[in-house]
Scaffold this motif. Structure first.
Motif, mmCIF file in Angstrom:
data_model
loop_
_atom_site.group_PDB
_atom_site.id
_atom_site.type_symbol
_atom_site.label_atom_id
_atom_site.label_comp_id
_atom_site.label_asym_id
_atom_site.label_seq_id
_atom_site.Cartn_x
_atom_site.Cartn_y
_atom_site.Cartn_z
ATOM 1 N N ILE A 1 0.844 -1.193 0.000
ATOM 2 C CA ILE A 1 0.000 0.000 0.000
ATOM 3 C C ILE A 1 0.880 1.244 0.000
ATOM 4 O O ILE A 1 1.731 1.413 0.882
ATOM 5 C CB ILE A 1 -0.923 0.028 1.228
ATOM 6 C CG1 ILE A 1 -1.804 -1.236 1.268
ATOM 7 C CG2 ILE A 1 -1.783 1.281 1.227
ATOM 8 C CD1 ILE A 1 -2.786 -1.350 0.133
ATOM 9 N N ASN A 2 0.679 2.108 -0.970
ATOM 10 C CA ASN A 2 1.403 3.367 -1.013
ATOM 11 C C ASN A 2 1.060 4.191 0.230
ATOM 12 O O ASN A 2 -0.097 4.432 0.531
ATOM 13 C CB ASN A 2 1.018 4.159 -2.270
ATOM 14 C CG ASN A 2 1.739 5.483 -2.372
ATOM 15 O OD1 ASN A 2 2.843 5.637 -1.848
ATOM 16 N ND2 ASN A 2 1.126 6.448 -3.038
ATOM 17 N N GLY A 3 2.083 4.582 0.972
ATOM 18 C CA GLY A 3 1.875 5.294 2.222
ATOM 19 C C GLY A 3 2.122 4.430 3.432
ATOM 20 O O GLY A 3 2.200 4.922 4.560
ATOM 21 N N LEU A 4 2.250 3.105 3.209
ATOM 22 C CA LEU A 4 2.534 2.177 4.311
ATOM 23 C C LEU A 4 3.861 1.452 4.104
ATOM 24 O O LEU A 4 4.105 0.433 4.726
ATOM 25 C CB LEU A 4 1.404 1.145 4.452
ATOM 26 C CG LEU A 4 0.050 1.680 4.908
ATOM 27 C CD1 LEU A 4 -0.957 0.549 5.009
ATOM 28 C CD2 LEU A 4 0.164 2.399 6.251
ATOM 29 N N ARG A 5 4.687 1.978 3.237
ATOM 30 C CA ARG A 5 5.950 1.300 2.967
ATOM 31 C C ARG A 5 7.003 1.609 4.025
ATOM 32 O O ARG A 5 7.964 0.878 4.189
ATOM 33 C CB ARG A 5 6.439 1.677 1.569
ATOM 34 C CG ARG A 5 5.494 1.082 0.507
ATOM 35 C CD ARG A 5 5.906 1.331 -0.917
ATOM 36 N NE ARG A 5 4.893 0.791 -1.814
ATOM 37 C CZ ARG A 5 4.307 1.460 -2.787
ATOM 38 N NH1 ARG A 5 4.631 2.724 -3.015
ATOM 39 N NH2 ARG A 5 3.399 0.890 -3.554
ATOM 40 N N GLY A 6 6.813 2.722 4.725
ATOM 41 C CA GLY A 6 7.702 3.032 5.843
ATOM 42 C C GLY A 6 7.311 2.223 7.066
ATOM 43 O O GLY A 6 6.203 1.686 7.144
ATOM 44 N N PRO A 7 8.188 2.138 8.040
ATOM 45 C CA PRO A 7 7.935 1.238 9.178
ATOM 46 C C PRO A 7 6.922 1.739 10.200
ATOM 47 O O PRO A 7 6.260 0.938 10.850
ATOM 48 C CB PRO A 7 9.323 1.113 9.822
ATOM 49 C CG PRO A 7 10.025 2.385 9.452
ATOM 50 C CD PRO A 7 9.524 2.745 8.083
ATOM 51 N N ALA A 8 6.776 3.059 10.366
ATOM 52 C CA ALA A 8 5.997 3.574 11.500
ATOM 53 C C ALA A 8 4.530 3.163 11.462
ATOM 54 O O ALA A 8 3.999 2.590 12.419
ATOM 55 C CB ALA A 8 6.125 5.094 11.559
#
Length: 225
Positions: free
Chosen positions: A71-78
């Protein structure tokens, strides 16, 4: 677009505090966790996309951190860590509930618990809930893993683990990655084999629950024990 840019009467946080969590839609609840969207895509739109991608709240509860990466926007860990933490809290809440009260005083909680653990696995897993004399959960163990269609289950190992936990009874469970919740003849035969093996050490089989994504079946309720 973040939640703060929405009109005051449309902000999920304010709506929740004013009217209670039941007043929020699924996308609004998820938006509270996500907090911000991406350029050109508001947080509520992003929340709806996440739900659509995983089949709603039920599907989202079975996702992993790696699943969320697409999902674009959920690729980072936070944000991914936050969502996975919510799933783990749900698992632990159900575990605590089953350890504090008789398992079959809330059969729905047993099915939810097993679905959270097994439903989304891409391979077949055979698990056992070990219960004390008051039918409270001692432990759950995933004892055997197999292919999409078959798991090799060894009754001797199940008996040994039951003795290790000093279990008075057990609930058997496995998933059907194919999506068909109905037990096969092999499932019925295995249940009877394990029932007989455990009876030799005075451990009762209370149920065998089959789970799929979004569904579950109790063999005890179907009269198959």
């Amino acid at each position: 677009m973040s939640l703060n840019t929405l009109p005051a009467d449309a902000r999920p946080r304010e709506k929740l505090l004013a009217r209670g969590p039941a007043s929020l839609s699924d996308p609004e609840l998820l938006a509270l966790l996500l907090r911000t969207g991406t350029p050109g895509r508001g947080v509520l739109q992003m929340a709806q996309e996440v739900l659509d991608s995983f089949g709603g709240i039920a599907g989202l509860l079975h996702t992993t951190a790696d699943d969320l990466k697409r999902i674009n926007g959920l690729r980072g860990p936070a944000k991914r860590a936050q969502l996975v933490a919510v799933l783990e809290l749900a698992r632990r809440a159900l575990t605590q509930q089953l350890k504090e009260r008789e398992v079959f005083s809330s059969p729905g909680a047993v099915k939810q618990y097993l679905q959270l653990h097994l439903a989304e696995k891409g391979h077949e897993v055979f698990a056992v809930l070990f219960l004390d004399a008051q039918n409270r959960l001692i432990a759950m163990e995933e004892l055997f893993r197999g292919t999409l269609t078959q798991t090799s289950v060894y009754p001797r190992e199940v008996v040994m683990r039951a003795l290790h936990h000093h279990a008075a009874s057990v609930v058997l469970s496995h998933n059907h990655p194919s999506g068909t919740v109905q037990p096969s003849r092999a499932d019925e035969a295995l249940t009877q084999t394990l029932k007989a093996a455990l009876a030799l050490v005075d451990v009762r089989v209370l149920d065998h629950v089959i789970v799929t994504r979004g569904d579950s079946l109790s063999m005890a309720e179907k009269g198959l024990l």
